[in-house]
Design a protein around this motif. Sequence first.
Motif, PDB file in Angstrom:
ATOM      1  N   SER A   1      -3.368  -3.714  -4.729  1.00 56.96           N
ATOM      2  CA  SER A   1      -2.382  -2.893  -4.016  1.00 56.96           C
ATOM      3  C   SER A   1      -1.266  -2.461  -4.957  1.00 56.96           C
ATOM      4  O   SER A   1      -0.837  -1.303  -4.953  1.00 56.96           O
ATOM      5  CB  SER A   1      -1.782  -3.662  -2.837  1.00 56.96           C
ATOM      6  OG  SER A   1      -2.781  -4.065  -1.925  1.00 56.96           O
ATOM      7  N   LYS A   2      -0.783  -3.400  -5.764  1.00 60.54           N
ATOM      8  CA  LYS A   2       0.309  -3.107  -6.714  1.00 60.54           C
ATOM      9  C   LYS A   2      -0.154  -2.110  -7.771  1.00 60.54           C
ATOM     10  O   LYS A   2       0.583  -1.168  -8.120  1.00 60.54           O
ATOM     11  CB  LYS A   2       0.768  -4.398  -7.373  1.00 60.54           C
ATOM     12  CG  LYS A   2       1.965  -4.239  -8.316  1.00 60.54           C
ATOM     13  CD  LYS A   2       3.220  -3.858  -7.566  1.00 60.54           C
ATOM     14  CE  LYS A   2       4.478  -4.067  -8.416  1.00 60.54           C
ATOM     15  NZ  LYS A   2       4.484  -3.353  -9.685  1.00 60.54           N
ATOM     16  N   GLU A   3      -1.364  -2.284  -8.280  1.00 60.50           N
ATOM     17  CA  GLU A   3      -1.885  -1.357  -9.292  1.00 60.50           C
ATOM     18  C   GLU A   3      -2.046   0.047  -8.719  1.00 60.50           C
ATOM     19  O   GLU A   3      -1.735   1.044  -9.390  1.00 60.50           O
ATOM     20  CB  GLU A   3      -3.227  -1.869  -9.830  1.00 60.50           C
ATOM     21  CG  GLU A   3      -3.109  -3.086 -10.736  1.00 60.50           C
ATOM     22  CD  GLU A   3      -4.467  -3.593 -11.186  1.00 60.50           C
ATOM     23  OE1 GLU A   3      -5.500  -3.068 -10.703  1.00 60.50           O
ATOM     24  OE2 GLU A   3      -4.501  -4.516 -12.018  1.00 60.50           O
ATOM     25  N   LEU A   4      -2.535   0.132  -7.485  1.00 64.98           N
ATOM     26  CA  LEU A   4      -2.698   1.433  -6.848  1.00 64.98           C
ATOM     27  C   LEU A   4      -1.343   2.104  -6.626  1.00 64.98           C
ATOM     28  O   LEU A   4      -1.174   3.302  -6.885  1.00 64.98           O
ATOM     29  CB  LEU A   4      -3.436   1.280  -5.513  1.00 64.98           C
ATOM     30  CG  LEU A   4      -4.925   0.971  -5.608  1.00 64.98           C
ATOM     31  CD1 LEU A   4      -5.469   0.523  -4.252  1.00 64.98           C
ATOM     32  CD2 LEU A   4      -5.701   2.184  -6.115  1.00 64.98           C
ATOM     33  N   TYR A   5      -0.372   1.323  -6.169  1.00 63.16           N
ATOM     34  CA  TYR A   5       0.971   1.866  -5.938  1.00 63.16           C
ATOM     35  C   TYR A   5       1.586   2.368  -7.245  1.00 63.16           C
ATOM     36  O   TYR A   5       2.096   3.491  -7.313  1.00 63.16           O
ATOM     37  CB  TYR A   5       1.868   0.807  -5.311  1.00 63.16           C
ATOM     38  CG  TYR A   5       3.290   1.288  -5.107  1.00 63.16           C
ATOM     39  CD1 TYR A   5       3.644   2.034  -3.984  1.00 63.16           C
ATOM     40  CD2 TYR A   5       4.285   0.998  -6.051  1.00 63.16           C
ATOM     41  CE1 TYR A   5       4.946   2.486  -3.806  1.00 63.16           C
ATOM     42  CE2 TYR A   5       5.589   1.445  -5.883  1.00 63.16           C
ATOM     43  CZ  TYR A   5       5.912   2.193  -4.759  1.00 63.16           C
ATOM     44  OH  TYR A   5       7.191   2.646  -4.594  1.00 63.16           O
ATOM     45  N   ASP A   6       1.523   1.534  -8.272  1.00 56.65           N
ATOM     46  CA  ASP A   6       2.128   1.905  -9.556  1.00 56.65           C
ATOM     47  C   ASP A   6       1.454   3.139 -10.150  1.00 56.65           C
ATOM     48  O   ASP A   6       2.126   4.022 -10.705  1.00 56.65           O
ATOM     49  CB  ASP A   6       2.028   0.744 -10.551  1.00 56.65           C
ATOM     50  CG  ASP A   6       2.955  -0.410 -10.204  1.00 56.65           C
ATOM     51  OD1 ASP A   6       3.885  -0.204  -9.397  1.00 56.65           O
ATOM     52  OD2 ASP A   6       2.741  -1.521 -10.728  1.00 56.65           O
ATOM     53  N   THR A   7       0.146   3.212 -10.024  1.00 56.51           N
ATOM     54  CA  THR A   7      -0.580   4.344 -10.601  1.00 56.51           C
ATOM     55  C   THR A   7      -0.309   5.625  -9.832  1.00 56.51           C
ATOM     56  O   THR A   7      -0.018   6.675 -10.431  1.00 56.51           O
ATOM     57  CB  THR A   7      -2.089   4.059 -10.631  1.00 56.51           C
ATOM     58  OG1 THR A   7      -2.333   2.878 -11.398  1.00 56.51           O
ATOM     59  CG2 THR A   7      -2.849   5.228 -11.248  1.00 56.51           C
ATOM     60  N   LEU A   8      -0.415   5.560  -8.503  1.00 52.40           N
ATOM     61  CA  LEU A   8      -0.236   6.773  -7.713  1.00 52.40           C
ATOM     62  C   LEU A   8       1.204   7.283  -7.803  1.00 52.40           C
ATOM     63  O   LEU A   8       1.429   8.494  -8.002  1.00 52.40           O
ATOM     64  CB  LEU A   8      -0.618   6.519  -6.256  1.00 52.40           C
ATOM     65  CG  LEU A   8      -0.815   7.784  -5.409  1.00 52.40           C
ATOM     66  CD1 LEU A   8      -1.883   8.677  -6.000  1.00 52.40           C
ATOM     67  CD2 LEU A   8      -1.187   7.429  -3.981  1.00 52.40           C
ATOM     68  N   THR A   9       2.177   6.397  -7.680  1.00 51.07           N
ATOM     69  CA  THR A   9       3.568   6.846  -7.801  1.00 51.07           C
ATOM     70  C   THR A   9       3.872   7.290  -9.228  1.00 51.07           C
ATOM     71  O   THR A   9       4.685   8.196  -9.444  1.00 51.07           O
ATOM     72  CB  THR A   9       4.554   5.748  -7.373  1.00 51.07           C
ATOM     73  OG1 THR A   9       4.320   4.555  -8.141  1.00 51.07           O
ATOM     74  CG2 THR A   9       4.405   5.435  -5.892  1.00 51.07           C
ATOM     75  N   GLY A  10       3.192   6.672 -10.208  1.00 55.27           N
ATOM     76  CA  GLY A  10       3.361   7.103 -11.595  1.00 55.27           C
ATOM     77  C   GLY A  10       2.861   8.518 -11.811  1.00 55.27           C
ATOM     78  O   GLY A  10       3.494   9.320 -12.508  1.00 55.27           O
ATOM     79  N   ILE A  11       1.729   8.852 -11.198  1.00 49.45           N
ATOM     80  CA  ILE A  11       1.213  10.227 -11.268  1.00 49.45           C
ATOM     81  C   ILE A  11       2.166  11.175 -10.545  1.00 49.45           C
ATOM     82  O   ILE A  11       2.497  12.254 -11.040  1.00 49.45           O
ATOM     83  CB  ILE A  11      -0.199  10.301 -10.658  1.00 49.45           C
ATOM     84  CG1 ILE A  11      -1.211   9.562 -11.545  1.00 49.45           C
ATOM     85  CG2 ILE A  11      -0.633  11.756 -10.460  1.00 49.45           C
ATOM     86  CD1 ILE A  11      -2.594   9.435 -10.934  1.00 49.45           C
ATOM     87  N   GLN A  12       2.617  10.780  -9.374  1.00 52.34           N
ATOM     88  CA  GLN A  12       3.494  11.632  -8.575  1.00 52.34           C
ATOM     89  C   GLN A  12       4.817  11.917  -9.285  1.00 52.34           C
ATOM     90  O   GLN A  12       5.375  13.013  -9.161  1.00 52.34           O
ATOM     91  CB  GLN A  12       3.750  10.978  -7.217  1.00 52.34           C
ATOM     92  CG  GLN A  12       2.527  10.943  -6.320  1.00 52.34           C
ATOM     93  CD  GLN A  12       2.717  10.093  -5.070  1.00 52.34           C
ATOM     94  OE1 GLN A  12       3.565   9.200  -5.035  1.00 52.34           O
ATOM     95  NE2 GLN A  12       1.940  10.362  -4.042  1.00 52.34           N
ATOM     96  N   ASN A  13       5.312  10.928 -10.031  1.00 57.53           N
ATOM     97  CA  ASN A  13       6.581  11.084 -10.729  1.00 57.53           C
ATOM     98  C   ASN A  13       6.435  11.578 -12.161  1.00 57.53           C
ATOM     99  O   ASN A  13       7.433  11.693 -12.874  1.00 57.53           O
ATOM    100  CB  ASN A  13       7.339   9.748 -10.732  1.00 57.53           C
ATOM    101  CG  ASN A  13       7.912   9.400  -9.372  1.00 57.53           C
ATOM    102  OD1 ASN A  13       8.917   9.954  -8.957  1.00 57.53           O
ATOM    103  ND2 ASN A  13       7.261   8.480  -8.665  1.00 57.53           N
ATOM    104  N   GLY A  14       5.202  11.857 -12.570  1.00 55.68           N
ATOM    105  CA  GLY A  14       4.974  12.370 -13.915  1.00 55.68           C
ATOM    106  C   GLY A  14       5.072  11.327 -15.001  1.00 55.68           C
ATOM    107  O   GLY A  14       5.148  11.666 -16.192  1.00 55.68           O
TER     108      GLY A  14
END
Length: 356
Positions: A331-344
């Motif tokens: 869950s943490k990896e998915l959150y960090d990755t998706l928000t990382g993509i969203q925030n550039g």
Amino acid sequence: MKDLQIETIINQNRKPIPEADQLGFGQYFTDHMFLMDYTEGQGWHDPRIVPYQPLQLDPSCMVFHYAQTVFEGMKAYLTKDEEVLLFRPDQNFKRLNNSNDRLCIPHIDEEFALEALKQLIKLDRDWIPSAPGTSLYIRPFIISTEPHLGVHPSHNYLFIIILSPVGSYYKEGLNPVKIAVEKNYVRTVVGGTGTAKTGGNYASSLKAQEESGKVGYSQVLWLDGRENKYIEEVGSMNIFFKVNGEVITPALNGSILAGITRDSIIQLLKHWNVPVTERKISMDEVIQAYRDGLLEEAFGTGTAAVISPIGEFFYQDEKMVVNNGEIGKLSKELYDTLTGIQNGIKQDPFGWSVKL
């Protein structure tokens, strides 16, 4: 429609922009909004950006009486380089038209809607917060405006886009939430409006959510409306379970909203070669996995919360604590990755981000 010019009226009375720690979710709105009218025989017309203000509607407008309305939710993000990114906005406008189909509302031109959104965001760019976990929430919606009492599709509509700087959707933030499994009420059924993002779906969920809130649960988990057996979705999110190394999410069956974050998570998992399956999953199966020690993680997905780990289920007077009530590694990896993509911040191998 692509040849229509968007008239812009600048707001001369700008509002103070709230600090990031004051935001909450959906409490503040920017200085401008987008409007466009539909008239039968004329189509969509008169697109305009105007100061944010109350609407003037006739009391007999059909939306008040027959709930013919649809909406979307998406976000804009400010990168560390001061660029503005949108996340898969084409999919939101595509889904808005799918909802339009179900509610007998005329389609919008998706490319024109995206261009209108970009112009609106550029005008209110200063409202995009930059603190971690914040974003600019975007709410496009359509309401039926014909002043008439009679059950039929409206002949007039209003398409509106408003913007709101936001923080976390849940007060828990990324900490696991507690979910009550709903047994008494039904949100929707196959053949109903569950695949559409329409206000009535959410109105019908309020009673169950209110009752679960009284006993300490943030949201409810809906079971199917026919057998009251198979898991569908959480009130504002799609849901995933990690069972013995495999990620399982309910298949889109005609009563579940096709979440864009849901689809993004599935694509991410496949990209990482994590086993992921879309299929029917019953509450009994989840209970058995829990009792066998195989229920490793559970989390919800949606535009507002992105990833919301689930730390506890309440079902038939039994509490099931998942992963000791802590956020799971995946869950943490998915959150960090998706928000990382969203925030550039992270690389976007899927081409999801759209620069303003």
